[in-house]
Design a protein around this motif. Structure first.
Motif, PDB file in Angstrom:
ATOM      1  N   GLU A  44     -14.560 -10.190  17.469  1.00  0.00           N
ATOM      2  CA  GLU A  44     -13.238  -9.658  17.108  1.00  0.00           C
ATOM      3  C   GLU A  44     -12.420 -10.692  16.334  1.00  0.00           C
ATOM      4  O   GLU A  44     -11.747 -10.364  15.360  1.00  0.00           O
ATOM      5  CB  GLU A  44     -12.470  -9.237  18.370  1.00  0.00           C
ATOM      6  CG  GLU A  44     -12.961  -7.908  18.940  1.00  0.00           C
ATOM      7  CD  GLU A  44     -12.268  -7.567  20.267  1.00  0.00           C
ATOM      8  OE1 GLU A  44     -11.072  -7.889  20.419  1.00  0.00           O
ATOM      9  OE2 GLU A  44     -12.938  -7.008  21.146  1.00  0.00           O
ATOM     10  N   LEU A  45     -12.506 -11.943  16.783  1.00  0.00           N
ATOM     11  CA  LEU A  45     -11.792 -13.011  16.072  1.00  0.00           C
ATOM     12  C   LEU A  45     -12.284 -13.127  14.632  1.00  0.00           C
ATOM     13  O   LEU A  45     -11.496 -13.273  13.700  1.00  0.00           O
ATOM     14  CB  LEU A  45     -12.009 -14.353  16.782  1.00  0.00           C
ATOM     15  CG  LEU A  45     -11.014 -14.727  17.872  1.00  0.00           C
ATOM     16  CD1 LEU A  45     -11.513 -15.962  18.625  1.00  0.00           C
ATOM     17  CD2 LEU A  45      -9.631 -14.996  17.301  1.00  0.00           C
ATOM     18  N   GLN A  48     -10.815 -10.525  12.465  1.00  0.00           N
ATOM     19  CA  GLN A  48      -9.406 -10.801  12.176  1.00  0.00           C
ATOM     20  C   GLN A  48      -9.225 -11.771  11.005  1.00  0.00           C
ATOM     21  O   GLN A  48      -8.325 -11.605  10.189  1.00  0.00           O
ATOM     22  CB  GLN A  48      -8.723 -11.404  13.414  1.00  0.00           C
ATOM     23  CG  GLN A  48      -8.563 -10.472  14.580  1.00  0.00           C
ATOM     24  CD  GLN A  48      -7.610  -9.353  14.268  1.00  0.00           C
ATOM     25  OE1 GLN A  48      -8.021  -8.229  13.983  1.00  0.00           O
ATOM     26  NE2 GLN A  48      -6.317  -9.652  14.283  1.00  0.00           N
ATOM     27  N   THR A  61      -3.334 -12.591  15.323  1.00  0.00           N
ATOM     28  CA  THR A  61      -4.032 -12.299  16.577  1.00  0.00           C
ATOM     29  C   THR A  61      -3.327 -12.943  17.759  1.00  0.00           C
ATOM     30  O   THR A  61      -2.799 -14.052  17.628  1.00  0.00           O
ATOM     31  CB  THR A  61      -5.461 -12.894  16.514  1.00  0.00           C
ATOM     32  OG1 THR A  61      -6.064 -12.512  15.282  1.00  0.00           O
ATOM     33  CG2 THR A  61      -6.312 -12.439  17.673  1.00  0.00           C
ATOM     34  N   CYS A  63      -4.594 -14.129  21.479  1.00  0.00           N
ATOM     35  CA  CYS A  63      -5.675 -14.256  22.451  1.00  0.00           C
ATOM     36  C   CYS A  63      -5.020 -14.419  23.812  1.00  0.00           C
ATOM     37  O   CYS A  63      -4.249 -15.354  24.035  1.00  0.00           O
ATOM     38  CB  CYS A  63      -6.534 -15.473  22.159  1.00  0.00           C
ATOM     39  SG  CYS A  63      -7.441 -15.339  20.626  1.00  0.00           S
ATOM     40  N   ILE A 181      -3.005 -17.342  14.817  1.00  0.00           N
ATOM     41  CA  ILE A 181      -3.638 -16.953  16.084  1.00  0.00           C
ATOM     42  C   ILE A 181      -2.801 -17.570  17.199  1.00  0.00           C
ATOM     43  O   ILE A 181      -2.602 -18.792  17.228  1.00  0.00           O
ATOM     44  CB  ILE A 181      -5.084 -17.482  16.205  1.00  0.00           C
ATOM     45  CG1 ILE A 181      -5.971 -16.899  15.095  1.00  0.00           C
ATOM     46  CG2 ILE A 181      -5.674 -17.155  17.580  1.00  0.00           C
ATOM     47  CD1 ILE A 181      -7.382 -17.486  15.074  1.00  0.00           C
ATOM     48  N   PRO A 205       0.508  -8.392  15.630  1.00  0.00           N
ATOM     49  CA  PRO A 205      -0.785  -8.958  16.010  1.00  0.00           C
ATOM     50  C   PRO A 205      -1.732  -7.953  16.674  1.00  0.00           C
ATOM     51  O   PRO A 205      -1.296  -6.974  17.263  1.00  0.00           O
ATOM     52  CB  PRO A 205      -0.387 -10.012  17.049  1.00  0.00           C
ATOM     53  CG  PRO A 205       0.843  -9.451  17.677  1.00  0.00           C
ATOM     54  CD  PRO A 205       1.558  -8.668  16.617  1.00  0.00           C
ATOM     55  N   THR A 206      -3.017  -8.234  16.562  1.00  0.00           N
ATOM     56  CA  THR A 206      -4.031  -7.533  17.348  1.00  0.00           C
ATOM     57  C   THR A 206      -4.286  -8.384  18.583  1.00  0.00           C
ATOM     58  O   THR A 206      -4.399  -9.609  18.478  1.00  0.00           O
ATOM     59  CB  THR A 206      -5.351  -7.450  16.558  1.00  0.00           C
ATOM     60  OG1 THR A 206      -5.081  -6.801  15.333  1.00  0.00           O
ATOM     61  CG2 THR A 206      -6.417  -6.690  17.334  1.00  0.00           C
TER      62      THR A 206
END
Ligand SMILES: Nc1ncnc2c1ncn2[C@@H]1O[C@H](COP(=O)(O)OP(=O)(O)OP(=O)(O)O)[C@@H](O)[C@H]1O
Ligand SMILES: [Mg+2]
Length: 381
Positions: A44-45, A48, A61, A63, A181, A205-206
């Motif tokens: 996933e990273l 992104q 992102t 985390c 991130i 962000p995701t």
């Protein structure tokens, strides 16, 4: 006689012998070669940041996951891969425990791009920002900034200043492209509530979630460390199972790794060739306070004094209402209420205390220590 002597020799460690094949693998900042169970998150990273590899802006992102779930390691590994494959996307890793102001963070970015820090005095934020933007534009570089342990930016609203600077850089310097991130381990923090509308509109962000490792995963990870770090026979399966159990109890993989290190040092001290149950239990009494020991060390004098007062009050078993605590603090530490409250919020972010709002006569704020007060006092002294 001869027999028993050789027997002794076999069981006792000679003064110049060691149980460690490679002591590095038990160090706190060691990046493991074998890194399993985080494939989904790593993938996933990678998705992104993919636009960044083609000159575009990486997607932002978050985390998120409890301590010791591999967030920092995942990002560090990704950054190494990026650095090995391109010069056009430059990843910058920021430890917000150390660099926790907009200026400090930009200085680190500048250092990454230019190879040296800006002059310590007499340099304005704008000058550093100008220099960073110039470098990005001249070299056609896209920037990817990881803000690790971002909860350290929460308590003086620094987070909005930092994100605003980075994510709206293209408004001040046309053509700059920066992705972010954000790494956070405090599950109580609602990041979106802390973020201004003008930042939120460009952040979007995701979220990538890092789940806790289960029994088998912890066991496999620790087993791999043992194979790499110890000579064979140092730890039996039974003792390793005990380490796994204690690790799960603490919830943090780091405790398990630290436990292995301390227990083997304790065996070495007694010139034994293997780790016993007693080594593990003794080491656990230290390892379980790893987080406390580490965070107390990073506190400033004023903060330490306040934490001491908190521990003393809480040792008496009293409930700690922020206003009342302040009255006690003021007697010992010359600090205004606003500053006091900022420090409490910081300690909350550091997971030393828990700060809760309670509806009552108006809104009261209740502080609870997350550790045994006696232990806190011990680590403070
Ligand atoms: N899947 C894994 N395989 C091997 N080692 C791991 C794995 N996940 C974590 N570790 C190890 O556990 C320790 C903690 O990992 P890491 O620092 O990445 O956690 P984190 O999620 O960033 O924690 P925190 O929120 O406390 O900063 C490190 O020593 C790391 O090497
Ligand atoms: Mg981390």
């Amino acid at each position: 006689m001869q027999e028993s002597c050789t027997g002794m020799k076999k069981n006792l460690l000679m003064w110049d012998e060691t149980l460690f094949r490679d002591p590095e693998v038990f160090e706190i900042d060691y990046v493991p070669e074998q890194f399993e169970f985080r494939d989904t998150q790593m993938r996933e990273l990678a998705i992104q940041i993919r636009p960044g590899l083609r000159g575009g802006r990486p997607l932002n992102t978050i985390c998120k996951g409890l301590p010791g779930t591999g967030k920092t390691t995942s990002v560090r590994k990704l950054f190494t891969e990026i650095e090995e494959s391109t010069k056009k996307l430059v990843p910058v890793y920021i430890n917000c425990q150390i660099d926790n102001t907009k200026f400090a963070i930009l200085s680190q970015i500048y250092r990454k791009l230019s190879g040296h820090l800006p002059p310590a005095s007499g340099t304005s934020f704008k000058q550093v920002f100008d220099a960073v933007a110039r470098l990005l534009l001249r070299e056609e570089i896209v920037l990817l900034v990881a803000l690790d342990d971002v909860n350290y930016l929460l308590y003086e609203n620094e987070i909005n200043k930092v994100l605003y600077t980075l994510l709206r850089s293209h408004e001040a310097y046309e053509g700059t492209r920066i992705g972010v991130i954000v790494i956070i381990s405090d599950m109580d923090v609602d990041l979106s509530a802390a973020i201004d509308a003008r930042v939120a509109s460009v952040f979007r962000p995701t979220e990538i979630y890092f789940s806790l490792y289960g029994n088998e995963e912890v066991q496999e990870i620790l087993k791999a460390r043992v194979m790499q770090g110890f000579f064979s026979g140092v730890i039996s399966d039974e003792i390793l199972a005990l380490v796994v159990e204690q690790t799960l109890k603490s919830g943090d993989l780091r405790v398990g790794i630290d436990l292995l290190k301390r227990a083997s040092l304790s065996a070495e001290r007694d010139a034994r060739r293997s780790i016993t149950r007693e080594d593990i239990c003794g080491a656990y009494e230290v390892s379980r306070y790893l987080h406390l020991a580490y965070t107390v060390k990073t506190l400033h004098d004023e903060e330490r004094q306040i934490l001491r007062v908190l521990a003393e009050i809480s040792g008496h078993g009293k409930e700690m209402n922020a206003g009342e605590v302040y009255t006690s603090v003021k007697e010992e530490v010359p600090v205004g209420y606003t500053r006091f409250y900022e420090i409490i919020k910081k300690m909350d972010a550091m997971r030393l205390v828990n700060l809760e709002y309670r509806e009552g006569k108006g809104r009261t704020r209740v502080i609870t220590l997350r550790y045994d007060p006696a232990k806190v006092l011990e680590y403070l002294s």
